[in-house]
Each structure stands twice: as structure tokens, then as C-alpha cells.
Design an enzyme around this catalytic site. Structure first.
Site, PDB file in Angstrom:
ATOM      1  N   SER A  52     -10.086   1.005  -5.616  1.00  0.00           N
ATOM      2  CA  SER A  52      -8.892   1.811  -5.344  1.00  0.00           C
ATOM      3  C   SER A  52      -9.198   3.304  -5.456  1.00  0.00           C
ATOM      4  CB  SER A  52      -7.757   1.375  -6.277  1.00  0.00           C
ATOM      5  OG  SER A  52      -6.520   1.880  -5.847  1.00  0.00           O
ATOM      6  N   ASP A 145      -3.819  -7.242   0.523  1.00  0.00           N
ATOM      7  CA  ASP A 145      -3.779  -5.915  -0.091  1.00  0.00           C
ATOM      8  C   ASP A 145      -2.642  -5.125   0.542  1.00  0.00           C
ATOM      9  OD1 ASP A 145      -4.144  -3.315  -1.031  1.00  0.00           O
ATOM     10  OD2 ASP A 145      -6.330  -3.502  -1.052  1.00  0.00           O
ATOM     11  N   HIS A 180      -4.519  -6.357  -4.050  1.00  0.00           N
ATOM     12  CA  HIS A 180      -5.155  -5.073  -4.364  1.00  0.00           C
ATOM     13  C   HIS A 180      -5.683  -5.111  -5.793  1.00  0.00           C
ATOM     14  CE1 HIS A 180      -5.844  -0.766  -3.885  1.00  0.00           C
ATOM     15  NE2 HIS A 180      -5.325  -0.592  -5.089  1.00  0.00           N
TER      16      HIS A 180
END
Length: 358
Positions: A52, A145, A180
Site C-alpha cells: 500500500s 482490492d 487490500h
């Protein structure tokens, strides 16, 4: 900036990560100095990865220091300097949210991003982009995600290919059901777990996929597979203070983690460095050592002579602009966040220098 744009910017900063903070895990007060480890390092085998915001950091660090960093693993992230490139002077935090995570403003503009990187190269703010032809890039995006959308990951692939990354040096993994998160084989939440507002999460999900192993095997042609289900030891806390400067400017924590395999202690064998960047809400002041312990790198490090560095952000250092402890990929530390001169970029480079004895 108009009133409406101020409101958008404030909303974007708050929305970059929407989870409530987790209690910090207890940490040992014992700290070491990286320079005291006396490890013997081959800097030519330095690699990075991240999840991320850490994926964005890994990508920008590798592009900026491509003369040193030979490979980058970008897990749920996007292309270099994505948030800074837009028409009309839109605030990077807004671009980050609406183009480099969601795609409400459209997907990242790859030709513009390539042109921007070449401008940075021409200004000598990053290393020569010709280095990218020999770089290895591991890219990951889960099918579920909902934070960093698939068009963003696709743009990342297009960006690196435009810079000349060879086909054999590129791996793009798309995993069904994966949300995610950093992905493991045996630790964390369910593969498709997506936390709701205020719900606790470490952003480490178990998809029965050894992401750390996949990265190590792809980066190092001579990688050996560990037999042990866990690492032989625990990561150590090290003092980040000599590298980070004023935390209120750099946004970094006062301590980080380093994993040193037994074979690397005291320079017994020549080892290499891998830097693993946590994501938002994954810093040690929020989840303790869980990323440094459970991401999976350390057991691979044991049999492949890899010193793993886990530098840390601290959300309390810049509580207004970075309350979720993200790495800076949207400008909260200054205009040069993605260049070699940026606070965090310089700090991590100095950490590597301390390990290599520069």
C-alpha cells in the site's frame, strides 16, 4: 485554493486510510545501533518491497536510487510519483485518493508519469532511468482490492514497461479473492477480509500464498527454500533517531526493526539487504512488531543470508497530515517526497549506508 478544494483536500487526507487506530503492542526498550551490527553486506544485491503506502514508497525509493536498488516488490500500490502528476495543480492528496487509489478522476496517466520521471532524471533528482532495464519488478493486486483499484496496478505495469524493464524481469500477480492487504500463507485475517469503518485490522491476510517467498525467489536467482515453518529468531529494535531527523518533519518513528540471520552476525558471511515497508495502519506504534514478525521474510532470510530492514513511520509524529502512519507518497513531508532529497528517502538510504559501512 478555493473553499471547495480545501474541503476536498481535508476529506482526501482523512480518507487515505479509514480505519481507527489499533492499540500499540508492547515493545522492548532495548535498542541497537545499525552501525554496531558489523554485518558484511554486498550492496549490489539490495532490494525493497512494500504494501500500500509502503508499495508506493518501495517503488519511489527504487526508481530514485536505481543505481543501488536492484528490485522492487509493489504490493497493492501504483506507479512512481503518481500523486504529484496532474493537470491544474490539484493537491497531491486529492490525486492520491481519486486517481492513484480509486480512479474517479480516471486512471494514472502513464505517458505523463514517464515524462515526469524523465524530468526528475534530467534534474539529477533521481538516478539514471537506464538502470531500470536491469531492474526486477514484482507487482501484486488482489481481485478484491477495493482500495487500490486494478486500473492503478495496470498503470504501474505500463509505467515500468515504458521505462524498459525486460519481460523476464517482470512479474505481475493477480490473486482471486485477495483484498487490500499483505498476503501470507498461514497468518492473518481471511483472504477476502475488508475491514469496515472503525474495525481493527493489521492489513495482513492469509490467502495461502507465500508472498514474501514469491518475492525472494523472484529477486534472487540463487534463493533457497526454507524448511522451517518460522524464522529462527525475532527481529530487533534499532534506533532510527540518527537517520530520521526531527520526527515532526520526517514523520518517522524513533525505532525500527531489523532482522539479522545468524549466518550474517559479525560479518561471518557476506549478506544482502532487503527493505520491507509497512503500509498505512501497520506501523509499530499501531500493531507492534506484527508486520516485522509475520510478513514471512525472516524465515527466507535465514537460509538466503538476507538482512531485512523494517523502517517505521509514526502517526503521532505528524498527527494532522498523517494520522494513519502512512509512508509519504502524497506530499505530507514536502514537495520532494519522491526524490532522493526527500526526508524519508534520505533516512532509509542512510540506514542502508549504516549497514553497508559507508
Amino acid at each position: 485554493m478555493t473553499i471547495s478544494n480545501k474541503i476536498i483536500l481535508k476529506t482526501a487526507l482523512a480518507a487515505l486510510v479509514v480505519l481507527a487506530p489499533l492499540p500499540a503492542a508492547a515493545q522492548s526498550s532495548a535498542q541497537i545501533k545499525l552501525s554496531d551490527l558489523k554485518v558484511k553486506i554486498d550492496p549490489a544485491q539490495t532490494t525493497v518491497s512494500g504494501i500500500s503506502s509502503g508499495a508506493y514508497m518501495a517503488g519511489q525509493f527504487q526508481v530514485a536510487y536505481s543505481g543501488l536498488v536492484k528490485a522492487a516488490g509493489i504490493v497493492a500500490g501504483g506507479p512512481y510519483d503518481c500523486a504529484e502528476v496532474s493537470e491544474g495543480g490539484i493537491a497531491p492528496a486529492v490525486v492520491a485518493l481519486k486517481r492513484c487509489m480509486d480512479v474517479a478522476m480516471g486512471p494514472p496517466d502513464v505517458p505523463a508519469l514517464v515524462a515526469n520521471a524523465k524530468a526528475r532524471e534530467a534534474a539529477k533528482e533521481i538516478d539514471p532511468l537506464s538502470n531500470m532495464a536491469q531492474s526486477k519488478i514484482y507487482l501484486f493486486n488482489g481481485d478484491d482490492d477495493r482500495t487500490v483499484k486494478r486500473p492503478v496496478a495496470d498503470a504501474t505495469e505500463q509505467f515500468y514497461r515504458a521505462l524498459g524493464v525486460a519481460e523476464a524481469n517482470f512479474s505481475y500477480v493477480k490473486l482471486p479473492k485477495a483484498a487490500h492487504a499483505y498476503i501470507t500463507d498461514g497468518y492473518g485475517a481471511a483472504c477476502d477480509f475488508i475491514p469496515q469503518e472503525g474495525e481493527k485490522s493489521e492489513y495482513i491476510n492469509d490467502c495461502r500464498y507465500d508472498q514474501a517467498g514469491a518475492i525472494v525467489r523472484f529477486f534472487y536467482a540463487d534463493a533457497r527454500t526454507p524448511n522451517a515453518p518460522a524464522a529462527a529468531r525475532q527481529p530487533q529494535l534499532f534506533d532510527q533517531a540518527p537517520f530520521v531527523g526531527d520526527p515532526s518533519r520526517s514523520g518517522m518513528g524513533r525505532t525500527g526493526y531489523v532482522y539479522v540471520p545468524e549466518a550474517c552476525e559479525g560479518g561471518r558471511q557476506t549478506c544482502r539487504i532487503h527493505v520491507a515497508f509497512h503500509g498505512c495502519q501497520m506501523a509499530s506504534n499501531l500493531i507492534g512488531d506484527h508486520f516485522a514478525v509475520h510478513a514471512g521474510y525472516n524465515r527466507w532470510a535465514d537460509v538466503n543470508n538476507i538482512v531485512v530492514l523494517y523502517p517505521q513511520i509514526d502517526g503521532a509524529a505528524k498527527p494532522t497530515s498523517n494520522p494513519k502512519a502512512c509512508w509519504d507518497w502524497f506530499g505530507y513531508t514536502g514537495y520532494d517526497f519522491a526524490r532522493k532529497s526527500g526526508f524519508q528517502m534520505t533516512a532509509v538510504r542512510k540506514m542502508i549506508g549504516a549497514l553497508t559501512g559507508e
